[in-house]
Design a protein around this motif. Structure first.
Motif, PDB file in Angstrom:
ATOM      1  N   UNK A  98     -13.635 -22.409 -69.106  1.00  0.00           N
ATOM      2  CA  UNK A  98     -12.395 -23.167 -69.262  1.00  0.00           C
ATOM      3  C   UNK A  98     -12.536 -24.562 -68.661  1.00  0.00           C
ATOM      4  N   UNK A  99     -13.184 -24.664 -67.509  1.00  0.00           N
ATOM      5  CA  UNK A  99     -13.400 -25.972 -66.879  1.00  0.00           C
ATOM      6  C   UNK A  99     -14.291 -26.847 -67.752  1.00  0.00           C
ATOM      7  N   UNK A 100     -15.339 -26.250 -68.319  1.00  0.00           N
ATOM      8  CA  UNK A 100     -16.234 -26.997 -69.214  1.00  0.00           C
ATOM      9  C   UNK A 100     -15.472 -27.571 -70.405  1.00  0.00           C
ATOM     10  N   UNK A 101     -14.508 -26.815 -70.910  1.00  0.00           N
ATOM     11  CA  UNK A 101     -13.736 -27.223 -72.085  1.00  0.00           C
ATOM     12  C   UNK A 101     -12.479 -28.010 -71.703  1.00  0.00           C
ATOM     13  N   UNK A 102     -12.316 -28.302 -70.402  1.00  0.00           N
ATOM     14  CA  UNK A 102     -11.173 -29.072 -69.896  1.00  0.00           C
ATOM     15  C   UNK A 102      -9.835 -28.401 -70.239  1.00  0.00           C
ATOM     16  N   UNK A 103      -9.790 -27.102 -70.056  1.00  0.00           N
ATOM     17  CA  UNK A 103      -8.591 -26.316 -70.334  1.00  0.00           C
ATOM     18  C   UNK A 103      -7.836 -26.019 -69.038  1.00  0.00           C
ATOM     19  N   UNK A 104      -7.659 -27.047 -68.225  1.00  0.00           N
ATOM     20  CA  UNK A 104      -7.029 -26.882 -66.920  1.00  0.00           C
ATOM     21  C   UNK A 104      -5.547 -26.541 -67.002  1.00  0.00           C
ATOM     22  N   UNK A 105      -4.923 -26.774 -68.156  1.00  0.00           N
ATOM     23  CA  UNK A 105      -3.493 -26.505 -68.291  1.00  0.00           C
ATOM     24  C   UNK A 105      -3.204 -25.199 -69.019  1.00  0.00           C
ATOM     25  N   UNK A 106      -4.209 -24.316 -69.102  1.00  0.00           N
ATOM     26  CA  UNK A 106      -4.031 -23.011 -69.739  1.00  0.00           C
ATOM     27  C   UNK A 106      -4.062 -21.947 -68.648  1.00  0.00           C
ATOM     28  N   UNK A 107      -3.080 -21.068 -68.675  1.00  0.00           N
ATOM     29  CA  UNK A 107      -2.993 -19.980 -67.710  1.00  0.00           C
ATOM     30  C   UNK A 107      -4.061 -18.943 -67.989  1.00  0.00           C
ATOM     31  N   UNK A 108      -4.757 -18.510 -66.938  1.00  0.00           N
ATOM     32  CA  UNK A 108      -5.639 -17.344 -67.031  1.00  0.00           C
ATOM     33  C   UNK A 108      -5.010 -16.267 -66.148  1.00  0.00           C
ATOM     34  N   UNK A 109      -4.663 -15.165 -66.769  1.00  0.00           N
ATOM     35  CA  UNK A 109      -3.990 -14.068 -66.088  1.00  0.00           C
ATOM     36  C   UNK A 109      -4.586 -12.769 -66.602  1.00  0.00           C
ATOM     37  N   UNK A 110      -4.090 -11.657 -66.137  1.00  0.00           N
ATOM     38  CA  UNK A 110      -4.613 -10.395 -66.634  1.00  0.00           C
ATOM     39  C   UNK A 110      -4.070  -9.219 -65.872  1.00  0.00           C
ATOM     40  N   UNK A 111      -4.716  -8.102 -66.121  1.00  0.00           N
ATOM     41  CA  UNK A 111      -4.292  -6.891 -65.459  1.00  0.00           C
ATOM     42  C   UNK A 111      -5.273  -5.778 -65.659  1.00  0.00           C
ATOM     43  N   UNK A 112      -5.009  -4.699 -64.964  1.00  0.00           N
ATOM     44  CA  UNK A 112      -5.884  -3.542 -65.015  1.00  0.00           C
ATOM     45  C   UNK A 112      -6.156  -3.039 -63.614  1.00  0.00           C
ATOM     46  N   UNK A 113      -7.311  -2.432 -63.462  1.00  0.00           N
ATOM     47  CA  UNK A 113      -7.691  -1.858 -62.188  1.00  0.00           C
ATOM     48  C   UNK A 113      -8.457  -2.908 -61.385  1.00  0.00           C
ATOM     49  N   UNK A 114      -7.738  -3.629 -60.526  1.00  0.00           N
ATOM     50  CA  UNK A 114      -8.331  -4.693 -59.713  1.00  0.00           C
ATOM     51  C   UNK A 114      -7.809  -4.522 -58.289  1.00  0.00           C
ATOM     52  N   UNK A 115      -8.684  -4.226 -57.337  1.00  0.00           N
ATOM     53  CA  UNK A 115      -8.236  -4.036 -55.958  1.00  0.00           C
ATOM     54  C   UNK A 115      -7.553  -5.289 -55.403  1.00  0.00           C
ATOM     55  N   UNK A 116      -6.629  -5.079 -54.484  1.00  0.00           N
ATOM     56  CA  UNK A 116      -5.847  -6.178 -53.900  1.00  0.00           C
ATOM     57  C   UNK A 116      -6.739  -7.267 -53.310  1.00  0.00           C
ATOM     58  N   UNK A 117      -7.787  -6.892 -52.587  1.00  0.00           N
ATOM     59  CA  UNK A 117      -8.681  -7.894 -51.975  1.00  0.00           C
ATOM     60  C   UNK A 117      -9.318  -8.769 -53.053  1.00  0.00           C
ATOM     61  N   UNK A 118      -9.697  -8.168 -54.169  1.00  0.00           N
ATOM     62  CA  UNK A 118     -10.289  -8.936 -55.271  1.00  0.00           C
ATOM     63  C   UNK A 118      -9.241  -9.803 -55.956  1.00  0.00           C
ATOM     64  N   UNK A 119      -8.012  -9.308 -56.054  1.00  0.00           N
ATOM     65  CA  UNK A 119      -6.939 -10.120 -56.642  1.00  0.00           C
ATOM     66  C   UNK A 119      -6.734 -11.392 -55.824  1.00  0.00           C
ATOM     67  N   UNK A 120      -6.790 -11.269 -54.504  1.00  0.00           N
ATOM     68  CA  UNK A 120      -6.647 -12.451 -53.641  1.00  0.00           C
ATOM     69  C   UNK A 120      -7.795 -13.434 -53.865  1.00  0.00           C
ATOM     70  N   UNK A 121      -9.019 -12.938 -53.944  1.00  0.00           N
ATOM     71  CA  UNK A 121     -10.186 -13.811 -54.174  1.00  0.00           C
ATOM     72  C   UNK A 121     -10.079 -14.512 -55.521  1.00  0.00           C
ATOM     73  N   UNK A 122      -9.675 -13.773 -56.540  1.00  0.00           N
ATOM     74  CA  UNK A 122      -9.542 -14.360 -57.876  1.00  0.00           C
ATOM     75  C   UNK A 122      -8.437 -15.407 -57.899  1.00  0.00           C
ATOM     76  N   UNK A 123      -7.358 -15.160 -57.176  1.00  0.00           N
ATOM     77  CA  UNK A 123      -6.277 -16.136 -57.081  1.00  0.00           C
ATOM     78  C   UNK A 123      -6.784 -17.436 -56.472  1.00  0.00           C
ATOM     79  N   UNK A 124      -7.606 -17.330 -55.433  1.00  0.00           N
ATOM     80  CA  UNK A 124      -8.183 -18.516 -54.799  1.00  0.00           C
ATOM     81  C   UNK A 124      -9.071 -19.296 -55.763  1.00  0.00           C
ATOM     82  N   UNK A 125      -9.659 -18.609 -56.740  1.00  0.00           N
ATOM     83  CA  UNK A 125     -10.519 -19.253 -57.750  1.00  0.00           C
ATOM     84  C   UNK A 125      -9.719 -19.909 -58.863  1.00  0.00           C
ATOM     85  N   UNK A 126      -8.413 -19.614 -58.924  1.00  0.00           N
ATOM     86  CA  UNK A 126      -7.586 -20.217 -59.957  1.00  0.00           C
ATOM     87  C   UNK A 126      -6.995 -19.252 -60.962  1.00  0.00           C
TER      88      UNK A 126
END
Length: 139
Positions: free
Chosen positions: A83-111
């Motif tokens: 997304x960064x390569x394609x300059x898609x900074x104004x597009x939301x990346x979200x999701x769901x499924x089986x993701x532990x809370x600690x990993x959700x926090x790390x992913x949030x920090x990544x954007x």
């Protein structure tokens, strides 16, 4: 159509990698469509690059990744990279499924936006996407 925007919100729903469990993704896609959004569902076995290229071609407001395989710490960073390569900074990346809370926090920090665990109501997902898109892509 979104109650706030004068156009429908466009959302890409994707399954990345070898994760073959797509029932949840189909339920999400149908619910978002029923809420007035335009939904593009990519189907199974997409690569992060395929997802981002499709999102770019379809001019989506949000990308939703359904992940149950445990590969979330690989999949989301790769999608963000493309997304960064394609300059898609104004597009939301979200999701769901089986993701532990600690990993959700790390992913949030990544954007990565909100990540929804099993049992999340569809209303809260629809509200989140509506509010995010209205705040960041209101055109």
């Amino acid at each position: 159509m979104s109650k706030i925007l004068k156009r429908p919100i466009r959302v890409l729903v994707a399954k990345v990698g070898l994760d073959g469990h797509d029932r949840g993704a189909k339920v999400i896609a149908t619910s978002l469509r029923d809420a007035g959004m335009e939904v593009i569902y990519t189907g199974l076995r997409q690569t992060p690059e395929m997802v981002v290229n499709t999102a770019l071609q379809e001019d989506v407001d949000a990308i939703g990744i359904s992940i149950l395989s445990g590969a979330h710490m690989t999949v989301f960073p790769r999608i963000i990279e493309f997304m960064k390569e394609k300059k898609m900074d104004d597009v939301l990346i979200t999701g769901g499924g089986i993701i532990p809370e600690a990993d959700r926090r790390k992913l949030s920090e990544m954007g990565v936006g909100e990540l929804f665990p099993p049992g999340t109501t569809m209303a809260s997902i629809v509200t989140y996407i509506n509010e995010w898109v209205t705040a960041h892509r209101n055109f």
